[in-house]
Design a protein around this motif. Sequence first.
Motif, short mmCIF file in Angstrom:
data_model
loop_
_atom_site.label_atom_id
_atom_site.label_comp_id
_atom_site.label_asym_id
_atom_site.label_seq_id
_atom_site.Cartn_x
_atom_site.Cartn_y
_atom_site.Cartn_z
N ASP A 122 71.24 -11.78 29.55
CA ASP A 122 71.83 -12.03 30.87
C ASP A 122 70.80 -11.83 31.97
OD1 ASP A 122 74.32 -12.61 29.81
OD2 ASP A 122 75.08 -10.56 30.03
N ALA A 123 69.96 -10.80 31.84
CA ALA A 123 68.94 -10.55 32.86
C ALA A 123 67.94 -11.70 32.92
CB ALA A 123 68.22 -9.23 32.57
N LEU A 124 67.52 -12.20 31.76
CA LEU A 124 66.61 -13.35 31.74
C LEU A 124 67.25 -14.58 32.38
CD1 LEU A 124 65.26 -12.83 28.12
CD2 LEU A 124 63.81 -12.96 30.17
N GLY B 124 59.13 -18.82 40.48
CA GLY B 124 58.39 -20.07 40.35
C GLY B 124 58.89 -20.91 39.19
N PRO B 125 58.59 -22.21 39.18
CA PRO B 125 59.07 -23.10 38.12
C PRO B 125 58.66 -22.64 36.72
CG PRO B 125 58.18 -24.37 39.94
CD PRO B 125 57.88 -22.95 40.23
N ALA B 126 57.43 -22.20 36.57
CA ALA B 126 56.99 -21.76 35.24
C ALA B 126 57.77 -20.53 34.80
CB ALA B 126 55.49 -21.46 35.25
N GLN B 127 57.98 -19.60 35.72
CA GLN B 127 58.74 -18.39 35.39
C GLN B 127 60.19 -18.75 35.06
OE1 GLN B 127 59.71 -15.45 38.53
NE2 GLN B 127 58.68 -13.96 37.20
N VAL B 128 60.76 -19.68 35.81
CA VAL B 128 62.14 -20.11 35.54
C VAL B 128 62.24 -20.68 34.13
CG1 VAL B 128 63.89 -21.83 36.15
CG2 VAL B 128 62.78 -20.49 37.94
N ARG B 129 61.29 -21.56 33.78
CA ARG B 129 61.34 -22.17 32.45
C ARG B 129 61.23 -21.10 31.36
NH1 ARG B 129 58.07 -26.18 34.75
NH2 ARG B 129 56.19 -25.21 33.88
N ARG B 130 60.25 -20.20 31.52
CA ARG B 130 60.05 -19.19 30.47
C ARG B 130 61.29 -18.30 30.32
NH1 ARG B 130 54.76 -18.82 32.76
NH2 ARG B 130 55.37 -16.97 33.94
N ALA B 131 61.82 -17.85 31.44
CA ALA B 131 62.98 -16.96 31.37
C ALA B 131 64.19 -17.68 30.78
CB ALA B 131 63.30 -16.40 32.75
N ALA B 132 64.41 -18.91 31.23
CA ALA B 132 65.57 -19.66 30.74
C ALA B 132 65.45 -19.96 29.25
CB ALA B 132 65.73 -20.95 31.53
N GLU C 96 63.70 -18.29 26.97
CA GLU C 96 63.88 -17.07 26.17
C GLU C 96 65.35 -16.66 26.16
OE1 GLU C 96 62.19 -12.51 25.70
OE2 GLU C 96 61.39 -13.78 27.30
N ALA C 97 66.01 -16.79 27.32
CA ALA C 97 67.44 -16.48 27.36
C ALA C 97 68.22 -17.38 26.41
CB ALA C 97 67.98 -16.62 28.79
N ALA C 98 67.89 -18.67 26.41
CA ALA C 98 68.60 -19.61 25.53
C ALA C 98 68.41 -19.23 24.07
CB ALA C 98 68.11 -21.03 25.79
N ALA C 99 67.18 -18.86 23.71
CA ALA C 99 66.92 -18.46 22.33
C ALA C 99 67.71 -17.21 21.96
CB ALA C 99 65.42 -18.22 22.13
N LEU C 100 67.74 -16.25 22.87
CA LEU C 100 68.51 -15.01 22.61
C LEU C 100 69.99 -15.31 22.49
CD1 LEU C 100 67.06 -12.10 24.79
CD2 LEU C 100 67.59 -12.05 22.37
N PHE C 101 70.52 -16.09 23.43
CA PHE C 101 71.94 -16.43 23.38
C PHE C 101 72.29 -17.12 22.07
CE2 PHE C 101 72.01 -16.47 28.26
CZ PHE C 101 72.71 -15.27 28.33
N GLY C 102 71.40 -17.98 21.62
CA GLY C 102 71.66 -18.67 20.36
C GLY C 102 71.77 -17.71 19.20
N ARG C 103 70.89 -16.70 19.15
CA ARG C 103 70.97 -15.72 18.06
C ARG C 103 72.21 -14.85 18.17
NH1 ARG C 103 65.30 -15.66 18.79
NH2 ARG C 103 65.31 -13.80 20.10
N LEU C 104 72.71 -14.65 19.39
CA LEU C 104 73.91 -13.81 19.57
C LEU C 104 75.19 -14.56 19.23
CD1 LEU C 104 73.02 -12.21 23.05
CD2 LEU C 104 72.66 -11.23 20.79
N GLY C 105 75.11 -15.88 19.13
CA GLY C 105 76.33 -16.66 18.92
C GLY C 105 77.01 -17.04 20.22
N ALA C 106 76.30 -16.86 21.36
CA ALA C 106 76.85 -17.19 22.67
C ALA C 106 76.46 -18.62 23.02
CB ALA C 106 76.33 -16.21 23.71
#
Length: 709
Positions: A551-553, A563-571, A573-583
Amino acid sequence: MATSFTLDRPGGPAADGLPVASAAQRWILRAVAICADPCQIWFLERMTDRTGPGLHDDVEALIAGGALADSPAGLRPGSVELRDAVRRGIPPSLLAALHHRAAGVLADQARPAAAAEHLLRVLELAGRVDVPLVSRLVADPALDPSTAADLLLAARDGRDPALGPELRRDWALAAVDHLMLAGRVEPALAILADEIAADRAGAGHRALLLGRLGAWYATGRPSLAFDYLDRALAQPDLRPGHRGWLLSTLAAVAGRLGRPGFDALLAAADRAQADAPTPDGEIRLALARAGSALAGGDLPAARRLLGRVDPSDPAARAQAAFLRVERIACQLAGGDHEEAGTALRFAEVDLGILGGAAQPMLAALDCRLRVCAGDLPEASARAGLALRRHPADRLPDEVRAELLAVLVEVAFRQGRPERARELLAEVETPMDWPDALPWVRLAGAAAFDPEPGRHAGLLRAAVDVLDRSLRPLLLVPQQAPALTRAVLLLGDQHRAHQLAEHLVRIAQRVESGLWWGVAQHVAGLVQRDPELLRGAVEQLRATSARPVLADALHDLAGTPGAGPAQVRRAAEEAAALFGRLGATGDQERAVRRGRAPVASERRDRGGADAATAIEGDRRSRHGAGFDALTAAETRVAELLAGGATKQQAAASLFVSFHTVDAQLRAVYAKLGVRNRLELARLWATRTPAPGDPTRPPPGTESGGPARPD
């Protein structure tokens, strides 16, 4: 017990048709037949007052003749038909005497459940009550509460003239306590209603009955709990011990709910305990102090207070389940997920002792643990099963709200808002303190709705009652940012700032990376500050609270100023984490958020740099690239791409295996690879940049991992 009931014919069967050759063998057969479980020789020795070869010869003769069957578990009648014939042949008065003798023998051998079953048969057959034995058995913590309640009720209704009215009333109250522990709410409430209506014993007894009702409603309708307990304390001519029980019970309820005037109430309860000390009174006072500490966000103090009480103490029996539940809840609040899981497993083993009422409480904690640790599909499945297993009218509001909150949160996270809203629509939640407090966690789950305006009243009420008690917020860290995000979307800056202040207060008292991370996350949302959110992410990486980190990411990726690069990286990584959580719903939102900067860059360039845009889109779909890796992740990737095992990498980097495993998963997500082979192939195409932790120092051969400082 040496008396026989028929004349035996030498060398032939007994006159009553039983396959025995003597009165002694008949008693052996009878002692075995009245038992539900196989019998051991020691039991027969005590039942027949015989030991040695004589008894052993008779047992062998009965086995040889087929009257008894032997096994490693013990002796039993040769057949069901023979067992029933033996039981029918025993005169009722002697059958009652046999069961009474068996109850005493088994009680002496610390087998209270079997002893209670025999004593129940005595009461059924003769109505005779052995008061000392009943009192001894029901006080034994090894006897399950349901059987203890049955024994007390049967004894209370016994025909023994020695039973006085005061003892019958005391046993009725004790039976209510055990029925509540066993989760048998309807008969307990029925007894209380009958006793209150009869009003047989005046104000003192009436106060204790009202107090029991108050204790029951403590986790359901706290306003009713306060009402009944206040009425009980207003009764005239209370005995000191009764007044102490009522005051300590009220303090235990008031502490966790943040009732005004708690300090004065606790002082009065302390004085009453000093005037009429009881071990269970000390336990209730410890629960009161711990509950007040949690209400103020002081988790360390609550854990210290609860740690001083032994749940296995016989005096703690009535509160043992609540003690265990509170301890596990504190472990969850501190982010100690592994400890909480172990404690839950031990508590489930002890469920027979804790009582059936503990089962739904433990189920709710298990579901919450799985949500906090990131096992969302399993948490949802277990919460649904628990709600189907326990009718809503038999569950305390706090437990029901917890189970519903798990279902609602997971449904929103999985992209099923209609289902989540259906669940919320089925519940009519109170909006005012104290009854709203048990439902705060459901409001926290509703905060995950992309359209929080649907639940505006519930969300505002939840934030407002947190001024009285922070306990609901402590147990579900990921809901604090969700509540903050929701009230900000409602345009309610004041309540958002209230939440931020609560979180700072908790973090200052708990002093853990989890709560400092959550506090920074909430502050970053309120102030729209990407630096605070970056700090939150770094704090949360060191915890096992995966949903909080994801959620924080995600919020970092959506914060203006990133910045755009930071947005992409955070989003990503968040997407990958959410996928492993089943969210899966959260994952889709994170993917869309990560693609937004790419689309914006394409529009800005007007197609002038199509190749770069295509590469950005590829990275959005498949991984953030080498530049997204942290220094620690780069070192891990370098070692494993070079052929090292996880264990070797952990030893080389002076970190744990679990840290390497978590960092490798992050590497896979950021680079868009699925296994070690793909990582090695991709890593071979990489050129380390200046300052890269894996770049060899000047004058050394390339390719070796840099040692940590």
